[in-house]
Design a protein around this motif. Sequence first.
Motif, mmCIF file in Angstrom:
data_model
loop_
_atom_site.group_PDB
_atom_site.id
_atom_site.type_symbol
_atom_site.label_atom_id
_atom_site.label_comp_id
_atom_site.label_asym_id
_atom_site.label_seq_id
_atom_site.Cartn_x
_atom_site.Cartn_y
_atom_site.Cartn_z
ATOM 1 N N UNK A 193 -8.309 -53.564 -41.471
ATOM 2 C CA UNK A 193 -8.291 -52.202 -40.921
ATOM 3 C C UNK A 193 -7.741 -52.180 -39.494
ATOM 4 N N UNK A 194 -7.925 -53.276 -38.752
ATOM 5 C CA UNK A 194 -7.387 -53.362 -37.399
ATOM 6 C C UNK A 194 -5.957 -53.909 -37.402
ATOM 7 N N UNK A 195 -5.404 -54.108 -38.593
ATOM 8 C CA UNK A 195 -4.039 -54.581 -38.810
ATOM 9 C C UNK A 195 -3.784 -55.905 -38.072
ATOM 10 N N UNK A 196 -4.820 -56.730 -38.028
ATOM 11 C CA UNK A 196 -4.678 -58.070 -37.454
ATOM 12 C C UNK A 196 -3.881 -58.959 -38.406
ATOM 13 N N UNK A 197 -4.033 -58.710 -39.712
ATOM 14 C CA UNK A 197 -3.283 -59.422 -40.744
ATOM 15 C C UNK A 197 -2.771 -58.410 -41.765
ATOM 16 N N UNK A 198 -1.648 -58.719 -42.372
ATOM 17 C CA UNK A 198 -1.067 -57.882 -43.413
ATOM 18 C C UNK A 198 -1.695 -58.274 -44.745
ATOM 19 N N UNK A 199 -2.380 -57.345 -45.382
ATOM 20 C CA UNK A 199 -3.101 -57.676 -46.619
ATOM 21 C C UNK A 199 -2.169 -58.145 -47.727
ATOM 22 N N UNK A 200 -0.955 -57.600 -47.793
ATOM 23 C CA UNK A 200 -0.029 -58.027 -48.853
ATOM 24 C C UNK A 200 0.413 -59.475 -48.689
ATOM 25 N N UNK A 201 0.525 -59.926 -47.454
ATOM 26 C CA UNK A 201 0.997 -61.289 -47.199
ATOM 27 C C UNK A 201 -0.125 -62.313 -47.174
ATOM 28 N N UNK A 202 -1.359 -61.870 -47.003
ATOM 29 C CA UNK A 202 -2.462 -62.820 -46.781
ATOM 30 C C UNK A 202 -3.533 -62.795 -47.864
ATOM 31 N N UNK A 203 -3.323 -62.022 -48.904
ATOM 32 C CA UNK A 203 -4.306 -61.859 -49.980
ATOM 33 C C UNK A 203 -3.633 -62.113 -51.316
ATOM 34 N N UNK A 204 -4.335 -62.796 -52.216
ATOM 35 C CA UNK A 204 -3.856 -62.938 -53.589
ATOM 36 C C UNK A 204 -5.031 -63.209 -54.500
ATOM 37 N N UNK A 205 -4.788 -63.088 -55.786
ATOM 38 C CA UNK A 205 -5.826 -63.352 -56.789
ATOM 39 C C UNK A 205 -5.542 -64.692 -57.456
ATOM 40 N N UNK A 206 -6.606 -65.444 -57.697
ATOM 41 C CA UNK A 206 -6.527 -66.709 -58.425
ATOM 42 C C UNK A 206 -7.366 -66.596 -59.682
ATOM 43 N N UNK A 207 -6.895 -67.206 -60.744
ATOM 44 C CA UNK A 207 -7.700 -67.312 -61.959
ATOM 45 C C UNK A 207 -8.513 -68.592 -61.873
ATOM 46 N N UNK A 208 -9.800 -68.459 -62.118
ATOM 47 C CA UNK A 208 -10.663 -69.634 -62.160
ATOM 48 C C UNK A 208 -11.411 -69.642 -63.480
ATOM 49 N N UNK A 209 -11.806 -70.803 -63.899
ATOM 50 C CA UNK A 209 -12.644 -70.951 -65.088
ATOM 51 C C UNK A 209 -13.974 -71.495 -64.617
ATOM 52 N N UNK A 210 -15.029 -70.818 -65.004
ATOM 53 C CA UNK A 210 -16.361 -71.265 -64.612
ATOM 54 C C UNK A 210 -17.286 -71.235 -65.820
ATOM 55 N N UNK A 211 -18.315 -72.042 -65.757
ATOM 56 C CA UNK A 211 -19.291 -72.098 -66.838
ATOM 57 C C UNK A 211 -20.389 -71.084 -66.561
ATOM 58 N N UNK A 212 -20.639 -70.232 -67.553
ATOM 59 C CA UNK A 212 -21.735 -69.262 -67.477
ATOM 60 C C UNK A 212 -22.582 -69.493 -68.711
ATOM 61 N N UNK A 213 -23.719 -70.112 -68.492
ATOM 62 C CA UNK A 213 -24.546 -70.501 -69.631
ATOM 63 C C UNK A 213 -23.838 -71.603 -70.390
ATOM 64 N N UNK A 214 -23.535 -71.338 -71.663
ATOM 65 C CA UNK A 214 -22.825 -72.341 -72.467
ATOM 66 C C UNK A 214 -21.355 -71.976 -72.668
#
Length: 137
Positions: free
Chosen positions: A54-75
């Motif tokens: 919000x203070x535009x210290x960093x550009x969200x488009x250049x500094x943010x991304x989504x990663x796919x992770x696989x995690x165990x939930x129960x079995x």
Amino acid sequence: MSEGELILYNTDDDAATIGLRAIDGMVWLSQREIAELFDKDVRTVNEHIRNVFSEVECDSEATFRKFRIVQTEGSRQVEREVDAYNLDVILSVGYRVCRSMANTGSTSPFTGAIARHWKSLSSRMHPSLSRLLGMPP
């Protein structure tokens, strides 16, 4: 894009470990990992990240991304998308968190290990980062 590498850091007493994803020369962490890095609640980190954008210290488009992770939930093995932030955001949040930590006298258990790693790599990987962090080249 390369698949990247995982850089693991241990606390000085080996009680905990945190992994940084390095992809195409950039380090990425999730909010949970940033919170663990600085020993803060995820809600605190989330607030700092919102303020960084919000203070535009960093550009969200250049500094943010989504990663796919696989995690165990129960079995089951569950695939999820996780928001991740690059080194620019990590440093911005770290500055804000460390400023408040300095006022209370507390420290993160990972700061020593990460500082040693960056000290050894900073001059060859990120000369401007080493100056920013006050580390000698």
